[in-house]
Design an enzyme around this catalytic site. Structure first.
Site, PDB file in Angstrom:
ATOM      1  N   CYS A 106      -1.072  -1.247  -3.116  1.00 51.13           N
ATOM      2  CA  CYS A 106      -1.878  -1.746  -2.107  1.00 51.13           C
ATOM      3  C   CYS A 106      -3.741  -1.116  -1.720  1.00 51.13           C
ATOM      4  O   CYS A 106      -3.040   0.139  -1.268  1.00 51.13           O
ATOM      5  CB  CYS A 106      -1.312  -2.333  -0.408  1.00 51.13           C
ATOM      6  SG  CYS A 106      -1.700  -3.684   0.623  1.00 51.13           S
ATOM      7  N   HIS A 116       2.658  -9.654   0.538  1.00 55.02           N
ATOM      8  CA  HIS A 116       2.778  -8.384   0.908  1.00 55.02           C
ATOM      9  C   HIS A 116       1.093  -8.461   1.741  1.00 55.02           C
ATOM     10  O   HIS A 116       1.560  -7.771   3.503  1.00 55.02           O
ATOM     11  CB  HIS A 116       2.157  -7.532   0.102  1.00 55.02           C
ATOM     12  CG  HIS A 116       2.045  -5.938   0.501  1.00 55.02           C
ATOM     13  ND1 HIS A 116       3.394  -4.989   0.097  1.00 55.02           N
ATOM     14  CD2 HIS A 116       1.187  -5.169   1.236  1.00 55.02           C
ATOM     15  CE1 HIS A 116       2.582  -3.562   0.672  1.00 55.02           C
ATOM     16  NE2 HIS A 116       1.031  -4.400   1.293  1.00 55.02           N
ATOM     17  N   GLU A 117       0.232  -9.117   1.680  1.00 59.14           N
ATOM     18  CA  GLU A 117      -0.997  -8.859   2.606  1.00 59.14           C
ATOM     19  C   GLU A 117      -0.791 -10.154   3.567  1.00 59.14           C
ATOM     20  O   GLU A 117      -1.188  -9.314   4.612  1.00 59.14           O
ATOM     21  CB  GLU A 117      -2.527  -9.077   1.551  1.00 59.14           C
ATOM     22  CG  GLU A 117      -2.290  -8.078   0.179  1.00 59.14           C
ATOM     23  CD  GLU A 117      -2.212  -6.997   0.462  1.00 59.14           C
ATOM     24  OE1 GLU A 117      -2.634  -6.457   2.089  1.00 59.14           O
ATOM     25  OE2 GLU A 117      -1.880  -6.182  -0.289  1.00 59.14           O
ATOM     26  N   HIS A 177       0.514  -7.920   6.090  1.00 61.95           N
ATOM     27  CA  HIS A 177      -0.241  -6.725   7.090  1.00 61.95           C
ATOM     28  C   HIS A 177      -0.484  -7.935   7.902  1.00 61.95           C
ATOM     29  O   HIS A 177      -1.531  -7.400   9.096  1.00 61.95           O
ATOM     30  CB  HIS A 177      -1.267  -5.874   5.868  1.00 61.95           C
ATOM     31  CG  HIS A 177      -0.882  -5.356   5.306  1.00 61.95           C
ATOM     32  ND1 HIS A 177      -0.213  -3.906   6.054  1.00 61.95           N
ATOM     33  CD2 HIS A 177      -0.611  -5.354   3.929  1.00 61.95           C
ATOM     34  CE1 HIS A 177       0.205  -3.099   4.991  1.00 61.95           C
ATOM     35  NE2 HIS A 177      -0.457  -3.492   3.831  1.00 61.95           N
ATOM     36  N   HIS A 237       3.345  -0.648   6.277  1.00 56.32           N
ATOM     37  CA  HIS A 237       3.605   0.211   5.060  1.00 56.32           C
ATOM     38  C   HIS A 237       4.981   0.795   5.545  1.00 56.32           C
ATOM     39  O   HIS A 237       5.255   0.633   6.364  1.00 56.32           O
ATOM     40  CB  HIS A 237       2.771   0.664   3.596  1.00 56.32           C
ATOM     41  CG  HIS A 237       1.455   0.547   3.190  1.00 56.32           C
ATOM     42  ND1 HIS A 237       1.009   0.876   3.061  1.00 56.32           N
ATOM     43  CD2 HIS A 237       1.673  -0.951   2.509  1.00 56.32           C
ATOM     44  CE1 HIS A 237      -0.292   0.116   2.142  1.00 56.32           C
ATOM     45  NE2 HIS A 237       0.390  -1.584   2.632  1.00 56.32           N
TER      46      HIS A 237
END
Ligand SMILES: *[C@@H]1O[C@H](CO)[C@@H](O)[C@H](O)[C@H]1NC(C)=O
Ligand SMILES: *[C@@H]1O[C@H](CO)[C@@H](O)[C@H](O)[C@H]1NC(C)=O
Length: 485
Positions: free
Chosen positions: A68, A205-206, A209, A215
């Site tokens: 990432c 995953h994104e 954020h 992380h």
């Protein structure tokens, strides 16, 4: 000496990009605050490597792994305190002040079917809403709280956030409440297992954020900077679940629901479901030209066979590709999404590999005893590439940094193999397929690139973009000045 200078500036840039240099306000008292050695050690600690503070081989290798692009800087405070009790936090406590959020997929690579892409993105958001008090709605157009978009190279996020083509940083996202996640459009994204980058896990995953998650130092966490592999484990680790519940609370209705990662590996088995508009815009025969393929080989008449999902294309020596054909129409019983394929000049037979199994066909007839568990004979599981190599009169399988020479009769690996890929000077690891062309050279393919290999000199003699530079690959459309996505 010059090389060591290049490497050290490479390391500095890397540490800066990912927030290890210059973000050292959390350094314990008494340590040299701006020291690259200290930053390097922090990066090594976060990556579960021996903290030597030097650019050693494992560190260099780790720097090259896809990950990432969002920095680890803010997480370091938590990471540095590992061993004591550590907690994750969101930078400046950034989070959304509402529980109902909308999202929108702004654009997409043309080779990903829209229906499957939407299903994958919905599932990625559901991962998080199923274990928290958040609720998501898709906004088909107009404004949305969270926007997902594909970009090429520099896209006005600052030069250090420019995308870098296949590998390296695959995507990045912004913390609340900017609500944006960006994906490198030069990656070869996929929504199924097999070749290509798994888009589902990167989106999930994104999205983490965009919700305010940093992380995670936990290796098995979805929020680990190195995207996790989908396996029989849950996609979210306990660390991810605690982090999201810490920000937004537990789900209102009953307990958290989680499914094993394997469920999310096959949103797409590419079929003929391009919309009519897309069919008109772009000839179907060129579909593989705009994407990546699973495997490739060539037969005695120099016909190319290009495999992707449950279809294959035949490109005769004239260079005009056929329409995509179902695999089973020619090779009954063959599964979709092959790992590797090879046609043998010695026996005139086709070999196919997937997982630990292999198939052998004479014409369209699967030979007795196949499919076989070839991994039992020492063959690698999920080989990258298979090739009949005239020089050795044997099949060769490539997997990562190794190659295996295989007897066609026994389908066992020959003694003294596997050996290092270094024997194939200039050849990169992880190729998708290879073939012998009528010009006498071997051609290896990976993503949009090819490598031309001289069989006598045993080295790569040229490289380039296959779709635009090798007319015999049948990509007339790609040559017609169309942008390759
Ligand atoms: C979320 O939970 C529902 C059941 O409430 C389930 O059907 C769905 O598959 C779950 N989604 C994910 C991504 O786990
Ligand atoms: C290939 O297809 C193009 C476009 O249909 C056609 O003009 C050309 O003659 C064909 N070439 C051969 C060798 O069949």
């Amino acid at each position: 000496h010059a090389l060591s200078q290049v490497l050290s500036s490479l390391l500095q840039r890397f540490l800066q990009k990912y927030g290890y240099l210059g973000a050292l306000r959390h350094a314990p008292a008494g340590t040299a605050r701006a020291s690259p050695a200290f930053s390097c050690r922090e990066f090594q600690r976060a990556s579960h490597l021996a903290p030597s503070g030097r650019l050693d081989a494992p560190t260099l290798q780790q720097m090259g792994r896809p990950r990432c692009g969002t920095g680890d800087g803010h997480s370091q405070d938590a990471w540095a305190r590992r061993g004591r009790r550590w907690k994750r936090y969101s930078p400046h406590g950034a989070k959304w002040h509402k529980r109902h959020l909308t999202y929108r997929v702004v654009n997409r690579p043309p080779y990903l079917p829209p229906r499957e892409l939407r299903a994958a993105v919905r599932a990625a958001f559901e991962l998080w809403s199923n274990v928290s008090a958040l609720v998501f709605w898709e906004a088909r157009d107009g404004a949305a709280d969270i926007r997902l978009a594909f970009f090429h190279g520099d896209h006005n996020d600052g030069l250090s956030n420019a995308f870098d083509g296949p590998g390296g940083a695959l995507a990045h996202a912004f913390f609340p409440r900017r609500g944006e996640a960006h994906f490198d459009s030069d990656e070869r994204w996929s929504l199924r297992s097999g070749k290509g980058r798994n888009l589902f896990v990167v989106v999930a995953h994104e999205v983490g954020h965009t919700l305010g998650l940093e992380h995670s130092p936990v290796k098995s966490a979805l929020m680990s900077p190195y995207y996790k592999k989908l396996s029989k484990d849950f996609v979210l680790s306990w660390d991810d679940v605690l982090a999201i519940q810490n920000l937004y609370g537990k789900p209102s209705k009953g307990s958290a629901i989680q499914l094993p990662g394997k469920v999310f590996t096959h949103f797409q088995d590419w079929s003929m479901d391009l919309s009519d508009g897309e069919r008109q815009q772009r000839s179907l025969s060129a579909y593989y030209c705009h994407s990546f393929f699973d495997a490739i080989t060539a037969d005695a008449d120099h016909n190319l066979y290009i495999f992707k999902g449950s279809r294959y294309w035949l490109v005769p020596a004239s260079g005009n590709a056929s329409d995509p054909q179902p695999l089973h129409s020619r090779w009954p019983g063959l599964p979709a999404a092959l790992d590797a394929a090879a046609w043998s000049q010695l026996s005139g037979k086709f070999y196919f590999f997937k997982g630990g199994r292999c198939w052998r066909y004479k014409g369209s007839v699967l030979e007795a005893g196949f499919p076989q568990k070839c991994s039992a004979g020492g063959l690698p599981r999920h080989p990258d590439t298979a090739l009949y190599f005239q020089q050795l009169r044997h099949l060769v399988l490539f997997k990562g940094a190794k190659y295996f020479v295989v007897s066609e009769e026994s389908l066992h690996v020959e003694p003294y193999y596997p050996r290092s890929l270094r024997d194939w000077a200039g050849l990169p690891a992880g190729t998708a397929g290879a073939l012998r062309h009528r010009d006498g050279f071997l051609y290896f393919f990976r993503d949009h690139q090819y490598w031309q290999f001289d069989q006598a000199k045993l080295q790569v003699v040229a490289t380039g973009m296959w779709a635009t530079e090798l007319p015999w690959m049948g990509c007339w459309d790609a040559n017609g000045g169309q942008v390759l996505f």
